[in-house]
Motif scaffolding. Structure first.
Motif, PDB file in Angstrom:
ATOM      1  N   ILE A 218     -16.388  28.912 -44.135  1.00 51.58           N
ATOM      2  CA  ILE A 218     -15.371  28.963 -45.188  1.00 51.58           C
ATOM      3  C   ILE A 218     -15.914  28.427 -46.502  1.00 51.58           C
ATOM      4  O   ILE A 218     -15.674  28.997 -47.576  1.00 51.58           O
ATOM      5  CB  ILE A 218     -14.122  28.191 -44.737  1.00 51.58           C
ATOM      6  N   LYS A 219     -16.675  27.342 -46.439  1.00 47.41           N
ATOM      7  CA  LYS A 219     -17.190  26.753 -47.677  1.00 47.41           C
ATOM      8  C   LYS A 219     -18.172  27.678 -48.393  1.00 47.41           C
ATOM      9  O   LYS A 219     -18.222  27.727 -49.620  1.00 47.41           O
ATOM     10  CB  LYS A 219     -17.858  25.409 -47.369  1.00 47.41           C
ATOM     11  N   CYS A 220     -18.961  28.455 -47.617  1.00 44.71           N
ATOM     12  CA  CYS A 220     -19.946  29.331 -48.240  1.00 44.71           C
ATOM     13  C   CYS A 220     -19.429  30.756 -48.441  1.00 44.71           C
ATOM     14  O   CYS A 220     -20.155  31.613 -48.964  1.00 44.71           O
ATOM     15  CB  CYS A 220     -21.241  29.362 -47.440  1.00 44.71           C
ATOM     16  N   GLY A 221     -18.185  31.023 -48.007  1.00 46.12           N
ATOM     17  CA  GLY A 221     -17.584  32.327 -48.262  1.00 46.12           C
ATOM     18  C   GLY A 221     -17.763  33.356 -47.179  1.00 46.12           C
ATOM     19  O   GLY A 221     -17.344  34.510 -47.349  1.00 46.12           O
ATOM     20  N   ARG A 222     -18.369  33.001 -46.033  1.00 46.99           N
ATOM     21  CA  ARG A 222     -18.523  33.985 -44.950  1.00 46.99           C
ATOM     22  C   ARG A 222     -17.213  34.259 -44.227  1.00 46.99           C
ATOM     23  O   ARG A 222     -17.051  35.270 -43.564  1.00 46.99           O
ATOM     24  CB  ARG A 222     -19.571  33.506 -43.940  1.00 46.99           C
ATOM     25  N   MET A 223     -16.283  33.332 -44.353  1.00 43.93           N
ATOM     26  CA  MET A 223     -14.969  33.484 -43.724  1.00 43.93           C
ATOM     27  C   MET A 223     -13.910  33.159 -44.762  1.00 43.93           C
ATOM     28  O   MET A 223     -14.094  32.238 -45.574  1.00 43.93           O
ATOM     29  CB  MET A 223     -14.844  32.559 -42.514  1.00 43.93           C
ATOM     30  N   SER A 224     -12.828  33.933 -44.733  1.00 42.33           N
ATOM     31  CA  SER A 224     -11.823  33.758 -45.772  1.00 42.33           C
ATOM     32  C   SER A 224     -10.434  33.632 -45.186  1.00 42.33           C
ATOM     33  O   SER A 224      -9.949  34.554 -44.532  1.00 42.33           O
ATOM     34  CB  SER A 224     -11.853  34.944 -46.742  1.00 42.33           C
ATOM     35  N   PRO A 225      -9.754  32.490 -45.388  1.00 43.51           N
ATOM     36  CA  PRO A 225      -8.353  32.392 -44.981  1.00 43.51           C
ATOM     37  C   PRO A 225      -7.478  33.323 -45.827  1.00 43.51           C
ATOM     38  O   PRO A 225      -6.578  33.986 -45.328  1.00 43.51           O
ATOM     39  CB  PRO A 225      -7.995  30.929 -45.237  1.00 43.51           C
ATOM     40  N   VAL A 226      -7.756  33.348 -47.130  1.00 44.81           N
ATOM     41  CA  VAL A 226      -7.057  34.202 -48.082  1.00 44.81           C
ATOM     42  C   VAL A 226      -8.086  34.658 -49.108  1.00 44.81           C
ATOM     43  O   VAL A 226      -8.914  33.861 -49.559  1.00 44.81           O
ATOM     44  CB  VAL A 226      -5.905  33.448 -48.788  1.00 44.81           C
ATOM     45  N   ASN A 227      -8.033  35.910 -49.472  1.00 43.27           N
ATOM     46  CA  ASN A 227      -9.022  36.443 -50.408  1.00 43.27           C
ATOM     47  C   ASN A 227      -8.660  36.063 -51.835  1.00 43.27           C
ATOM     48  O   ASN A 227      -7.887  36.739 -52.507  1.00 43.27           O
ATOM     49  CB  ASN A 227      -9.095  37.971 -50.262  1.00 43.27           C
ATOM     50  N   LEU A 228      -9.221  34.939 -52.299  1.00 40.52           N
ATOM     51  CA  LEU A 228      -8.932  34.422 -53.631  1.00 40.52           C
ATOM     52  C   LEU A 228     -10.219  33.976 -54.314  1.00 40.52           C
ATOM     53  O   LEU A 228     -11.155  33.527 -53.648  1.00 40.52           O
ATOM     54  CB  LEU A 228      -7.980  33.222 -53.547  1.00 40.52           C
ATOM     55  N   PRO A 229     -10.276  34.058 -55.642  1.00 43.35           N
ATOM     56  CA  PRO A 229     -11.431  33.500 -56.354  1.00 43.35           C
ATOM     57  C   PRO A 229     -11.344  31.989 -56.392  1.00 43.35           C
ATOM     58  O   PRO A 229     -10.274  31.409 -56.257  1.00 43.35           O
ATOM     59  CB  PRO A 229     -11.289  34.090 -57.767  1.00 43.35           C
ATOM     60  N   GLY A 230     -12.448  31.335 -56.563  1.00 44.11           N
ATOM     61  CA  GLY A 230     -12.467  29.887 -56.639  1.00 44.11           C
ATOM     62  C   GLY A 230     -13.340  29.286 -55.552  1.00 44.11           C
ATOM     63  O   GLY A 230     -14.035  29.988 -54.808  1.00 44.11           O
ATOM     64  N   LYS A 231     -13.297  27.975 -55.444  1.00 45.98           N
ATOM     65  CA  LYS A 231     -14.139  27.249 -54.502  1.00 45.98           C
ATOM     66  C   LYS A 231     -13.283  26.697 -53.368  1.00 45.98           C
ATOM     67  O   LYS A 231     -12.240  26.095 -53.579  1.00 45.98           O
ATOM     68  CB  LYS A 231     -14.859  26.102 -55.209  1.00 45.98           C
ATOM     69  N   TRP A 232     -13.757  26.899 -52.122  1.00 45.15           N
ATOM     70  CA  TRP A 232     -13.020  26.447 -50.942  1.00 45.15           C
ATOM     71  C   TRP A 232     -13.581  25.130 -50.418  1.00 45.15           C
ATOM     72  O   TRP A 232     -14.788  24.941 -50.337  1.00 45.15           O
ATOM     73  CB  TRP A 232     -13.083  27.488 -49.823  1.00 45.15           C
ATOM     74  N   PHE A 233     -12.646  24.230 -50.065  1.00 47.23           N
ATOM     75  CA  PHE A 233     -12.969  22.976 -49.397  1.00 47.23           C
ATOM     76  C   PHE A 233     -12.276  22.979 -48.032  1.00 47.23           C
ATOM     77  O   PHE A 233     -11.280  23.666 -47.828  1.00 47.23           O
ATOM     78  CB  PHE A 233     -12.501  21.785 -50.225  1.00 47.23           C
ATOM     79  N   VAL A 234     -12.801  22.172 -47.115  1.00 46.53           N
ATOM     80  CA  VAL A 234     -12.275  22.178 -45.755  1.00 46.53           C
ATOM     81  C   VAL A 234     -11.843  20.777 -45.342  1.00 46.53           C
ATOM     82  O   VAL A 234     -12.610  19.808 -45.468  1.00 46.53           O
ATOM     83  CB  VAL A 234     -13.310  22.709 -44.746  1.00 46.53           C
ATOM     84  N   LEU A 235     -10.618  20.707 -44.844  1.00 48.90           N
ATOM     85  CA  LEU A 235     -10.073  19.485 -44.256  1.00 48.90           C
ATOM     86  C   LEU A 235     -10.034  19.702 -42.746  1.00 48.90           C
ATOM     87  O   LEU A 235      -9.316  20.570 -42.264  1.00 48.90           O
ATOM     88  CB  LEU A 235      -8.666  19.224 -44.817  1.00 48.90           C
ATOM     89  N   LEU A 236     -10.815  18.941 -42.026  1.00 52.34           N
ATOM     90  CA  LEU A 236     -10.880  19.056 -40.564  1.00 52.34           C
ATOM     91  C   LEU A 236     -10.056  17.948 -39.933  1.00 52.34           C
ATOM     92  O   LEU A 236     -10.436  16.771 -39.985  1.00 52.34           O
ATOM     93  CB  LEU A 236     -12.331  18.968 -40.086  1.00 52.34           C
ATOM     94  N   ASP A 237      -8.935  18.301 -39.330  1.00 54.33           N
ATOM     95  CA  ASP A 237      -8.105  17.307 -38.642  1.00 54.33           C
ATOM     96  C   ASP A 237      -8.766  16.987 -37.302  1.00 54.33           C
ATOM     97  O   ASP A 237      -8.754  17.799 -36.377  1.00 54.33           O
ATOM     98  CB  ASP A 237      -6.699  17.859 -38.421  1.00 54.33           C
ATOM     99  N   ALA A 238      -9.349  15.788 -37.204  1.00 54.42           N
ATOM    100  CA  ALA A 238     -10.112  15.406 -36.016  1.00 54.42           C
ATOM    101  C   ALA A 238      -9.385  14.399 -35.147  1.00 54.42           C
ATOM    102  O   ALA A 238      -9.980  13.847 -34.216  1.00 54.42           O
ATOM    103  CB  ALA A 238     -11.472  14.848 -36.433  1.00 54.42           C
ATOM    104  N   ALA A 239      -8.103  14.144 -35.404  1.00 59.26           N
ATOM    105  CA  ALA A 239      -7.392  13.094 -34.662  1.00 59.26           C
ATOM    106  C   ALA A 239      -7.380  13.363 -33.167  1.00 59.26           C
ATOM    107  O   ALA A 239      -7.654  12.466 -32.362  1.00 59.26           O
ATOM    108  CB  ALA A 239      -5.967  12.958 -35.193  1.00 59.26           C
ATOM    109  N   SER A 240      -7.061  14.578 -32.762  1.00 56.85           N
ATOM    110  CA  SER A 240      -7.025  14.909 -31.333  1.00 56.85           C
ATOM    111  C   SER A 240      -8.434  15.071 -30.773  1.00 56.85           C
ATOM    112  O   SER A 240      -8.750  14.562 -29.695  1.00 56.85           O
ATOM    113  CB  SER A 240      -6.216  16.194 -31.119  1.00 56.85           C
ATOM    114  N   TYR A 241      -9.277  15.761 -31.498  1.00 59.04           N
ATOM    115  CA  TYR A 241     -10.636  16.060 -31.040  1.00 59.04           C
ATOM    116  C   TYR A 241     -11.445  14.790 -30.801  1.00 59.04           C
ATOM    117  O   TYR A 241     -12.111  14.635 -29.770  1.00 59.04           O
ATOM    118  CB  TYR A 241     -11.323  16.930 -32.097  1.00 59.04           C
ATOM    119  N   ALA A 242     -11.397  13.863 -31.750  1.00 62.53           N
ATOM    120  CA  ALA A 242     -12.253  12.680 -31.700  1.00 62.53           C
ATOM    121  C   ALA A 242     -11.863  11.710 -30.592  1.00 62.53           C
ATOM    122  O   ALA A 242     -12.626  10.801 -30.269  1.00 62.53           O
ATOM    123  CB  ALA A 242     -12.225  11.942 -33.041  1.00 62.53           C
TER     124      ALA A 242
END
Length: 879
Positions: A218-242
């Motif tokens: 997502i950060k490098c643009g290979r995957m897109s949640p929504v097709n929009l211009p701009g820069k994508w950041f990722v919030l990883l909710d790790a509460a359950s995983y960790a």
């Protein structure tokens, strides 16, 4: 999706055999570290308990608390914002813990900063408030996208953003896609917004693990949640995983990672952190500033300079520094006990995989599956699945058994699990097939998150979840599987379930029977067993409904009382055979033949209750020996006498003591009540009997607790529907014919060695105020109103039973047969008896309830055709 199909005749494998057939061989335990010794030494409090809610909160080991307490006893930790020696020790220790946290996630201070918060929810809120959102013309501003399989705390971020004009977009897991190149969509030339995508590393609903590779995609643009211009950041909710898996932030560099420490260690609670990628930290915008976050500011003008460290800049006020100190001991002990998170990941997954496989293979005699499992994986690898299993139990016809019913049954086996939607409505909708309109419809029907309304129009509102922790054992898994087989046996009408044990189909093993001795120690307070009734006010001359004490006796004659027998009695109508009040909530009954009625029910019914050292009300689910406390009331002498085996009787005055008694703010079924302490003497008496500090408290006479308007009974106005320390209503009525029907079902069971239940035993378990006979079994549930003697009552609904009916009121011993049989015979609603509320008094004359009084019911309009002839004949004479 449901679990895989299995041969109806498939046999459950033993855990040892299951591991032997697995390739590669599954890991269990922690090498040379003995898991059984770990459980005995560190978690001895779990003896007899099967705890399967580690996704909700895992459990802390004994040595963590011992080590932490020793640390506090040997060191002085001051406020880290001060400059003295003790404060310097605190500051340095906190900084050392920051290093330890980052090392746990395989990164360093060079790449990440640790901001302590009150939990992962507070960490998510911090991101929502400080992310560099940009509002641009049209649809070209910042966008917040979140996976629908996200915790409520993530979805709630959209409310903050809506106030700032930022659009939020939910994304289903199947809608995420790889893209060849990004379409610029004609962006505003001066606006290059920042977007944020949030997804959970592990679903707290199903345990499914989402690819950590999405972060970079997502950060490098290979995957897109929504097709929009701009820069994508990722919030990883790790509460359950960790909580059970290692997370390597050196490889998967999410921009924001919220975590919750009690999910990992069990202690401390109320402490979490936001791990912030240092490349992103300068972009965060600070709004409010609290103590310790400012390098300099002026009180009289708008001048403020934040501290340079991102941690200090966003930790408003003094952090919970002693809890931070506790984290050091948490990391030390966890590593010592298990060898690290990778071992925990393998161990917990092995237990989940075995349990999943065995659940999937359980079928009824007709081939129907026993459970429906909600999962996106086949539990093939710990890389795609965490130690969480989400499911609903089915009957042999394929209908879902409500999760509330399963939860109550689990409590009888002392199995602690979780039910509902688990603060993840998106995943709940997806797996259970619930549309938006259905969710809204359920809410309109009265269902809210966290309640016990599990089925509406036959459709489930939630499910059952079990989850394993690092101290879980195969015995926990096997006990749970035995429980599922036990309840499915009842659901199939006693016919066998395909299962992996030798012996006759459907027979109980010694181990199965041993489970019957366990029962719940904490539960929601919905039971009538401790509930409903009593005027807590003193019997004094000033109250219009209360005659003077000097006239009180069990043989008073009311000037308005109906004749109790003779020429005016209709032999076809039911009559009252027994009247009981329960002066002390959850304690033994006090049986009377005639008793005065106040504006809260039977006089002095549930006027007192016993609380622990924290002021929390005790009930028989927590303390079964409460039923051995036997109060009686002498109205003429103005006293309550309390007896218990091995104790000298003690007296408590009925009149409220003059002077300044200690005031308590207590809770009864989520309602606040004002009470006062009944004194040190009775406190010592109770504390001696129970072996722990206890107090007797009484509802204050100047405090009125109004009944909640339920069941559409508008007649119950706040002026007439006043409650004592009861749960639901002023009175509880049961029908002897209904009890006899249940007794017949219990005593004709073909199970060997079954306890024979007497009518006296069963009557006492249901803890009613009014016991009547002379009508058909369960006919009382069709009544809308009822007159008893000169008193008129509204029937406000059935009594939904809890595990307290499993307690023998003469011995305090538990046995789950009554609850199980009632569940089986009553289509799993476990209703028994009806609640009554008196509507109003026509005059201020004294009123009484008496044994022998006739009961005149009014049947609900839609059920008049099904009512008894006697009830139909008297419908016109009951108002």
């Amino acid at each position: 999706m449901a679990g895989p199909a299995a041969d109806p005749e498939a046999q459950l494998l033993s855990f040892q055999r299951f591991r032997a057939l697995s390739k590669p061989r599954l890991a269990y335990g922690y090498g040379s570290r003995s898991l059984s010794q770990l459980r005995e030494r560190e978690f001895g409090r779990l003896a007899g308990t099967v705890y399967l809610d580690h996704a909700g909160a895992t459990l802390f080991p004994q040595s963590q608390l011992t080590s932490f307490t020793k640390d506090l006893m040997e060191n002085v930790y001051g406020n880290p914002h001060s400059q003295n020696i003790t404060s310097k020790l605190t500051y340095d220790t906190v900084e050392q813990v920051r290093y330890r946290i980052l090392a746990h996630f395989h990164t360093t201070l060079d790449d990440y900063s640790v901001i302590f918060t009150s939990g992962s929810t507070a960490a998510l809120k911090l991101v929502a408030e400080s992310f560099p959102w940009v509002s641009c013309p049209g649809n070209s501003g910042s966008r917040f996208c979140y996976l629908t399989d996200n915790h409520t705390s993530v979805v709630g971020m959209r409310k903050i953003l809506a106030a700032r004009g930022i659009t939020s977009t939910p994304v289903r897991p199947e809608d995420l896609r790889l893209v060849e190149e990004r379409d610029e969509m004609g962006s505003h030339p001066s606006c290059q917004p920042s977007h944020l995508f949030c997804y959970p590393a592990q679903s707290n609903f199903s345990g499914s693990k989402y690819p950590l590779s999405w972060i970079e995609d997502i950060k490098c643009g290979r995957m897109s949640p929504v097709n929009l211009p701009g820069k994508w950041f990722v919030l990883l909710d790790a509460a359950s995983y960790a909580s059970t898996s290692p997370l390597d932030l050196s490889t998967h560099q999410a921009d924001f990672v919220p975590i919750s420490f009690y999910k990992i260690f069990g202690f401390p609670t109320g402490l979490g952190a936001l791990l912030v990628n240092n490349r992103v930290a300068p972009l965060l915008k600070k709004g409010y500033f609290g103590g310790g976050t400012a390098a300099a500011y002026l009180a009289g003008s708008d001048f403020y300079v934040p501290r340079s460290s991102v941690s200090e800049r966003f930790e408003d006020g003094t952090i919970s520094f002693l809890d931070v100190v506790a984290l050091k001991h948490g990391f030390d002990i966890l590593e010592h006990l298990t060898g690290g998170m990778e071992n925990i990941k393998q161990h917990t997954f092995t237990l989940a995989q075995y349990t999943y496989a065995m659940l999937s293979s359980l079928h009824y005699h007709n081939g129907a599956p026993v459970v429906r499992i909600y999962s996106d994986s086949e539990f093939s690898s710990p890389d795609v699945q965490g130690p969480i299993i989400n499911f609903n139990v089915l009957d042999d016809k394929g209908f879902i058994i409500g999760y509330s019913q399963v939860d109550k049954m689990a409590s009888l086996y002392n199995i602690h699990l979780r039910t509902g939607c688990f603060c993840n409505t998106g995943a709940c909708q997806r797996h259970l097939g619930l549309s938006d309109n259905m969710i809204k419809k359920y809410f309109e029907a009265g269902h809210v998150c966290g309640d016990h309304i599990d089925l509406i129009d036959g459709q489930p509102t939630g499910s059952v979840r079990i989850s394993f922790g690092y101290m879980s054992t195969v015995e926990d898994a096997e006990a749970f599987l035995k429980f599922i087989k036990a309840i499915s046996l009842h659901s199939s009408g006693g016919q066998s379930v395909s299962k992996a044990r030798t012996g006759e189909p459907g027979a109980k093993s010694t181990e199965d029977k041993a489970q019957d001795e366990h029962a719940i120690t904490n539960s929601r307070c919905l039971s009538p067993e401790e509930d409903d009734h009593a005027d807590s006010r003193s019997w004094n001359n000033s109250h219009p409904l209360h005659p003077p004490l000097r006239e009180a006796s069990s043989t008073w004659q009311s000037p308005v009382e109906e004749p109790e027998g003779g020429l005016n009695r209709d032999p076809e109508l039911p009559v009252v055979t027994k009247i009981c009040l329960y002066p002390i909530k959850s304690c033994a009954a006090f049986e009377v033949t005639k008793w005065p009625v106040g504006n809260q029910g039977l006089l002095y019914d549930r006027s007192w209750m016993i609380v622990n050292h924290n002021g929390v009300c005790l009930n028989q689910k927590q303390e079964p020996r409460l039923c051995l406390i036997r109060p009686s009331i002498d109205l003429q002498e103005g006293r309550m006498v309390i007896k218990a085996e091995g104790m000298e009787p003690i007296e408590v005055p009925l009149e409220e003591a003059s002077g300044r008694a200690q005031i308590y703010q207590s809770k009864v079924c989520a309602d606040r009540v004002n009470t006062f302490d009944c004194g040190e003497e009775i406190s010592k008496w109770l504390s001696k009997f129970f072996g722990r500090p206890c107090h007797l408290i009484r509802q204050s006479s100047n405090f009125q607790r109004n009944a909640k308007k339920k069941h559409g009974k508008d007649q119950l106005s706040s002026t007439t529907a006043s409650l004592s320390l009861v749960n639901e209503a002023q009175y509880l009525l049961i029908n002897t014919s209904s009890v006899m029907e249940l007794q017949k079902q219990l005593n004709t069971s073909d199970e060997n060695g079954k306890k024979e239940f007497t009518m006296e035993d069963l009557n006492s378990r249901f803890r009613a105020n009014i016991i009547m006979n002379g009508t058909r079994a369960f006919e009382e549930e069709r009544w809308d109103e009822v007159s008893i003697g000169s008193l008129h009552f509204q029937v406000v609904g059935p009594c939904h039973r809890c595990q307290m009916i499993c307690i023998d009121q003469n011995t305090g011993q538990r046995n789950q047969d009554v609850f199980q049989k009632l569940s089986e015979s009553r289509e799993r609603k476990v209703n028994f008896g009806v609640y009554l509320m008196h509507t109003s008094f026509e005059s201020s004359a004294p009123r009484f309830l008496s044994v022998g009084s006739q009961v005149l019911p009014v049947v609900k309009e839609d059920e008049e055709s099904q009512s008894s002839p006697a009830a139909q004949r008297h419908q016109g004479h009951t108002s």
